[in-house]
Design a protein around this motif. Structure first.
Motif, PDB file in Angstrom:
ATOM      1  N   LEU A  75       0.823  -1.198   0.000  1.00  0.00           N
ATOM      2  CA  LEU A  75       0.000   0.000   0.000  1.00  0.00           C
ATOM      3  C   LEU A  75       0.863   1.256   0.000  1.00  0.00           C
ATOM      4  N   ALA A  76       1.945   1.240   0.746  1.00  0.00           N
ATOM      5  CA  ALA A  76       2.847   2.392   0.798  1.00  0.00           C
ATOM      6  C   ALA A  76       3.527   2.613  -0.552  1.00  0.00           C
ATOM      7  N   VAL A  77       4.000   1.546  -1.184  1.00  0.00           N
ATOM      8  CA  VAL A  77       4.660   1.675  -2.491  1.00  0.00           C
ATOM      9  C   VAL A  77       3.660   2.148  -3.540  1.00  0.00           C
ATOM     10  N   SER A  78       2.446   1.651  -3.473  1.00  0.00           N
ATOM     11  CA  SER A  78       1.404   2.090  -4.408  1.00  0.00           C
ATOM     12  C   SER A  78       1.083   3.571  -4.223  1.00  0.00           C
ATOM     13  N   GLY A  79       1.016   4.007  -2.985  1.00  0.00           N
ATOM     14  CA  GLY A  79       0.759   5.417  -2.699  1.00  0.00           C
ATOM     15  C   GLY A  79       1.872   6.326  -3.174  1.00  0.00           C
ATOM     16  N   VAL A  80       3.107   5.893  -2.962  1.00  0.00           N
ATOM     17  CA  VAL A  80       4.256   6.678  -3.429  1.00  0.00           C
ATOM     18  C   VAL A  80       4.255   6.761  -4.954  1.00  0.00           C
ATOM     19  N   SER A  81       3.944   5.669  -5.610  1.00  0.00           N
ATOM     20  CA  SER A  81       3.895   5.643  -7.065  1.00  0.00           C
ATOM     21  C   SER A  81       2.830   6.605  -7.592  1.00  0.00           C
TER      22      SER A  81
ATOM     23  N   GLY B 299       1.613   6.404 -12.642  1.00  0.00           N
ATOM     24  CA  GLY B 299       1.234   6.502 -11.236  1.00  0.00           C
ATOM     25  C   GLY B 299      -0.079   5.808 -10.941  1.00  0.00           C
ATOM     26  N   VAL B 300      -1.044   5.950 -11.828  1.00  0.00           N
ATOM     27  CA  VAL B 300      -2.338   5.287 -11.627  1.00  0.00           C
ATOM     28  C   VAL B 300      -2.185   3.775 -11.742  1.00  0.00           C
ATOM     29  N   LEU B 301      -1.443   3.309 -12.752  1.00  0.00           N
ATOM     30  CA  LEU B 301      -1.250   1.869 -12.915  1.00  0.00           C
ATOM     31  C   LEU B 301      -0.383   1.286 -11.801  1.00  0.00           C
ATOM     32  N   GLY B 302       0.559   2.069 -11.303  1.00  0.00           N
ATOM     33  CA  GLY B 302       1.393   1.607 -10.196  1.00  0.00           C
ATOM     34  C   GLY B 302       0.618   1.456  -8.900  1.00  0.00           C
ATOM     35  N   ALA B 303      -0.486   2.173  -8.783  1.00  0.00           N
ATOM     36  CA  ALA B 303      -1.306   2.071  -7.576  1.00  0.00           C
ATOM     37  C   ALA B 303      -2.214   0.851  -7.608  1.00  0.00           C
ATOM     38  N   LEU B 304      -2.415   0.273  -8.789  1.00  0.00           N
ATOM     39  CA  LEU B 304      -3.271  -0.905  -8.891  1.00  0.00           C
ATOM     40  C   LEU B 304      -2.519  -2.149  -8.425  1.00  0.00           C
ATOM     41  N   LYS B 305      -3.286  -3.163  -8.050  1.00  0.00           N
ATOM     42  CA  LYS B 305      -2.703  -4.395  -7.529  1.00  0.00           C
ATOM     43  C   LYS B 305      -2.379  -5.327  -8.687  1.00  0.00           C
ATOM     44  N   GLY B 306      -1.180  -5.885  -8.677  1.00  0.00           N
ATOM     45  CA  GLY B 306      -0.784  -6.855  -9.678  1.00  0.00           C
ATOM     46  C   GLY B 306       0.570  -6.547 -10.286  1.00  0.00           C
TER      47      GLY B 306
END
Length: 167
Positions: A12-18, A85-92
């Motif tokens: 979640l933290a890495v996704s938020g930073v992305s 950034g949007v795609l980095g926040a998604l799971k997978g």
């Protein structure tokens, strides 16, 4: 069981930073000076949105002069970090790989913005900023594209971490 919670928090933290870096790169490159021409009192700067979508300037009365035309490569340079950034926040993992590619391509295109803008300037734009005139002005990176390019590189590192090192 606690380890899974820690991994979820880390993801979640890495996704938020992305996501934050992608939005920050988009805003900085779009609203701040993307390309600078000249020095001193002859200096002129163009924002990322005006460089991407073209801009006109009112001269006398209702007459306008077109300085620049639409440029697809600068538009991609603005939107690729946001997409990353949007795609980095998604799971997978697949989204992380695509985000990595978008961030890298966005960073490369951001650092090439002066060359792209120089090619899309009209004759009036070249004379107005001094490229075709007497001054021999070369376009340079503006502060917005420099910081946005750095944010895009950091976003690529976050996406690479998520794609290759996280389970």
């Amino acid at each position: 069981m606690a380890k899974k919670k820690k991994s979820n928090t880390q993801s979640l933290a890495v996704s938020g930073v992305s996501l934050l870096l992608g939005v920050l790169a988009f805003c900085l490159a779009g609203f701040l000076a993307a390309v600078a021409f000249g020095e001193g009192e002859n200096a002129y700067t163009a924002t990322g949105f005006s460089a991407a979508f073209g801009w006109k300037q009112n001269v006398v009365g209702d007459a306008t002069v077109t300085w620049s035309n639409f440029n697809i490569l600068i538009t991609l340079a603005l939107f690729l970090p946001l997409i990353g950034g949007v795609l980095g926040a998604l799971k997978g993992k697949l989204f992380a790989f695509i985000a990595l590619a978008a961030f890298v391509a966005g960073a490369v295109l951001l650092f090439l913005c002066p060359t792209f803008l120089e090619n899309s300037l009209t004759d009036a734009g070249k004379i107005g900023v001094g490229i075709g005139g007497l001054f021999g002005v070369e376009p340079a990176l503006g502060i917005g594209t420099i910081i946005a390019g750095v944010c895009s590189v950091l976003g690529a590192l976050a996406a690479a971490y998520k794609a290759f090192l996280m389970k």
